[in-house]
Design a protein around this motif. Structure first.
Motif, PDB file in Angstrom:
ATOM      1  N   SER A   1      -7.070   7.269  -1.147  1.00 22.62           N
ATOM      2  CA  SER A   1      -6.512   7.582   0.176  1.00 22.62           C
ATOM      3  C   SER A   1      -6.869   9.005   0.567  1.00 22.62           C
ATOM      4  O   SER A   1      -6.898   9.911  -0.272  1.00 22.62           O
ATOM      5  CB  SER A   1      -4.999   7.411   0.177  1.00 22.62           C
ATOM      6  OG  SER A   1      -4.665   6.064  -0.058  1.00 22.62           O
TER       7      SER A   1
ATOM      8  N   TYR B   1       2.049   5.773  -2.688  1.00 24.66           N
ATOM      9  CA  TYR B   1       0.933   4.995  -2.172  1.00 24.66           C
ATOM     10  C   TYR B   1       0.107   4.472  -3.333  1.00 24.66           C
ATOM     11  O   TYR B   1       0.061   5.075  -4.409  1.00 24.66           O
ATOM     12  CB  TYR B   1       0.083   5.814  -1.179  1.00 24.66           C
ATOM     13  CG  TYR B   1      -0.536   7.065  -1.749  1.00 24.66           C
ATOM     14  CD1 TYR B   1       0.166   8.264  -1.757  1.00 24.66           C
ATOM     15  CD2 TYR B   1      -1.833   7.061  -2.254  1.00 24.66           C
ATOM     16  CE1 TYR B   1      -0.392   9.418  -2.271  1.00 24.66           C
ATOM     17  CE2 TYR B   1      -2.405   8.207  -2.765  1.00 24.66           C
ATOM     18  CZ  TYR B   1      -1.673   9.384  -2.779  1.00 24.66           C
ATOM     19  OH  TYR B   1      -2.235  10.523  -3.291  1.00 24.66           O
TER      20      TYR B   1
ATOM     21  N   GLN C   1       0.423  10.237  -6.858  1.00 26.27           N
ATOM     22  CA  GLN C   1       0.280   9.397  -5.660  1.00 26.27           C
ATOM     23  C   GLN C   1       1.593   9.281  -4.890  1.00 26.27           C
ATOM     24  O   GLN C   1       2.076   8.164  -4.616  1.00 26.27           O
ATOM     25  CB  GLN C   1      -0.308   8.013  -6.012  1.00 26.27           C
ATOM     26  CG  GLN C   1      -1.728   8.136  -6.512  1.00 26.27           C
ATOM     27  CD  GLN C   1      -2.380   6.813  -6.873  1.00 26.27           C
ATOM     28  OE1 GLN C   1      -3.223   6.760  -7.771  1.00 26.27           O
ATOM     29  NE2 GLN C   1      -2.014   5.750  -6.210  1.00 26.27           N
TER      30      GLN C   1
ATOM     31  N   TYR D   1      -2.063   2.765   6.763  1.00 27.06           N
ATOM     32  CA  TYR D   1      -1.023   1.927   6.173  1.00 27.06           C
ATOM     33  C   TYR D   1       0.323   2.625   6.342  1.00 27.06           C
ATOM     34  O   TYR D   1       0.454   3.810   6.039  1.00 27.06           O
ATOM     35  CB  TYR D   1      -1.321   1.655   4.701  1.00 27.06           C
ATOM     36  CG  TYR D   1      -2.553   0.802   4.533  1.00 27.06           C
ATOM     37  CD1 TYR D   1      -3.792   1.393   4.311  1.00 27.06           C
ATOM     38  CD2 TYR D   1      -2.490  -0.586   4.650  1.00 27.06           C
ATOM     39  CE1 TYR D   1      -4.936   0.622   4.195  1.00 27.06           C
ATOM     40  CE2 TYR D   1      -3.631  -1.366   4.533  1.00 27.06           C
ATOM     41  CZ  TYR D   1      -4.843  -0.755   4.312  1.00 27.06           C
ATOM     42  OH  TYR D   1      -5.988  -1.520   4.209  1.00 27.06           O
TER      43      TYR D   1
ATOM     44  N   GLU E   1       0.830  -1.213   0.000  1.00 24.84           N
ATOM     45  CA  GLU E   1       0.000   0.000   0.000  1.00 24.84           C
ATOM     46  C   GLU E   1       0.861   1.259   0.000  1.00 24.84           C
ATOM     47  O   GLU E   1       0.512   2.261  -0.628  1.00 24.84           O
ATOM     48  CB  GLU E   1      -0.891   0.015   1.241  1.00 24.84           C
ATOM     49  CG  GLU E   1      -1.948  -1.065   1.267  1.00 24.84           C
ATOM     50  CD  GLU E   1      -3.203  -0.659   0.487  1.00 24.84           C
ATOM     51  OE1 GLU E   1      -4.009  -1.553   0.187  1.00 24.84           O
ATOM     52  OE2 GLU E   1      -3.373   0.533   0.186  1.00 24.84           O
ATOM     53  N   VAL E   2       1.967   1.195   0.736  1.00 22.53           N
ATOM     54  CA  VAL E   2       2.845   2.355   0.890  1.00 22.53           C
ATOM     55  C   VAL E   2       4.285   1.893   0.720  1.00 22.53           C
ATOM     56  O   VAL E   2       4.692   0.919   1.347  1.00 22.53           O
ATOM     57  CB  VAL E   2       2.672   3.000   2.288  1.00 22.53           C
ATOM     58  CG1 VAL E   2       3.603   4.194   2.441  1.00 22.53           C
ATOM     59  CG2 VAL E   2       1.226   3.416   2.516  1.00 22.53           C
TER      60      VAL E   2
ATOM     61  N   ASN F   1      -6.816   5.373   4.667  1.00 23.20           N
ATOM     62  CA  ASN F   1      -7.766   5.121   3.581  1.00 23.20           C
ATOM     63  C   ASN F   1      -9.215   5.283   3.997  1.00 23.20           C
ATOM     64  O   ASN F   1     -10.065   5.541   3.183  1.00 23.20           O
ATOM     65  CB  ASN F   1      -7.551   3.729   2.999  1.00 23.20           C
ATOM     66  CG  ASN F   1      -6.280   3.650   2.182  1.00 23.20           C
ATOM     67  OD1 ASN F   1      -5.615   4.660   1.980  1.00 23.20           O
ATOM     68  ND2 ASN F   1      -5.927   2.467   1.738  1.00 23.20           N
TER      69      ASN F   1
ATOM     70  N   VAL G   1      -0.462   6.444   5.432  1.00 25.73           N
ATOM     71  CA  VAL G   1      -1.602   6.816   4.595  1.00 25.73           C
ATOM     72  C   VAL G   1      -2.869   6.284   5.251  1.00 25.73           C
ATOM     73  O   VAL G   1      -2.903   5.132   5.708  1.00 25.73           O
ATOM     74  CB  VAL G   1      -1.421   6.221   3.176  1.00 25.73           C
ATOM     75  CG1 VAL G   1      -2.669   6.413   2.344  1.00 25.73           C
ATOM     76  CG2 VAL G   1      -0.219   6.843   2.501  1.00 25.73           C
TER      77      VAL G   1
END
Lengths: 116, 109
Positions: free
Chosen positions: B30, B25, B69, B98, B3-4, B92, B90
């Motif tokens: 997000s 990300y 992103q 995340y 995710e990151v 979501n 991040v």
């Protein structure tokens, strides 16, 4: 300042023991979290709770359970500790957020658990 | 795919240098973005939230680029005390955060 405390900084347990990790926050936050942190893997969410007696599984709940009987206290339970649960365990609570605020997490000092 | 993602470093810089970290990300939906600082064997501490228009806090500047992103952290006039691992985070939805694995910074005298 938000204060999140955890019951132990270091803990050594034997395989098969039941382990309780306690977390307390003093900011009346509804949302609390348990993570584990391992080198190279970052923080991974085990469970979170959004209210007393309410809980949801995170990304890695297997082998763990949680308890939230009071708003300020969130406990992580290892039902039968195993060596692969050796890790740093971090508790966090989250600000309420809202229209002009983001959700910010504040962490306790962590419990370094070793299972032998 | 994670995710990151962050470059783990380490970034070794002299005192007084300017250093920048990026983080990408994967989820375009997000909502919130943060930089945390983590000292060795300590808990992560919130350094700053990252806002769409970018924001600054003293020597630290954070930027968000939603189209590509990624988020960035710029540290000016590095101090020895800035040595730490910097985590990109991040959010979501309200309870899904995340974490990147962190970028290690060493500031040398």
């Amino acid at each position: 300042d938000v204060k999140v405390t955890q019951s132990s900084r270091y803990l050594v347990k034997r395989t098969g023991e039941k382990v309780f990790l306690e977390c307390v926050q003093d900011m009346d936050h509804e949302n609390m979290f348990w993570y584990r942190q391992d080198p190279g893997l970052g923080l991974r969410l085990i469970y979170f709770s959004y209210d007393v007696k309410m809980k949801e599984k995170g990304d890695i709940p297997e082998g763990y359970s949680v308890s939230r009987e009071k708003k300020e206290r969130f406990s992580l339970i290892l039902e039968s500790a195993s060596t692969n649960q050796t890790s740093m365990y971090l508790c966090a609570s989250r600000t309420p957020g809202g229209a002009t605020q983001t959700y910010e997490q504040y962490f306790g000092p962590g419990t370094r658990l070793t299972v032998t | 795919r994670k995710e990151v993602e962050q470059d783990p470093g380490p970034f070794n810089v002299p005192e007084g240098a300017t250093v920048a970290f990026n983080c990408t990300y994967s989820n375009s939906a997000s909502q919130s973005f943060f930089w945390y600082r983590q000292d060795c064997r300590k808990e992560p501490k919130l350094l700053m939230s990252v806002y769409s228009s970018g924001n600054e806090d003293g020597r630290f500047t954070a930027q968000l680029n939603r189209a590509s992103q990624y988020i960035s952290l710029l540290i000016r006039d590095s101090k020895l005390s800035d040595s730490a691992t910097y985590l990109c985070v991040v959010n979501n939805n309200f309870n899904k955060f995340y974490f990147g694995s962190g970028t290690k910074l060493n500031v040398k005298p």
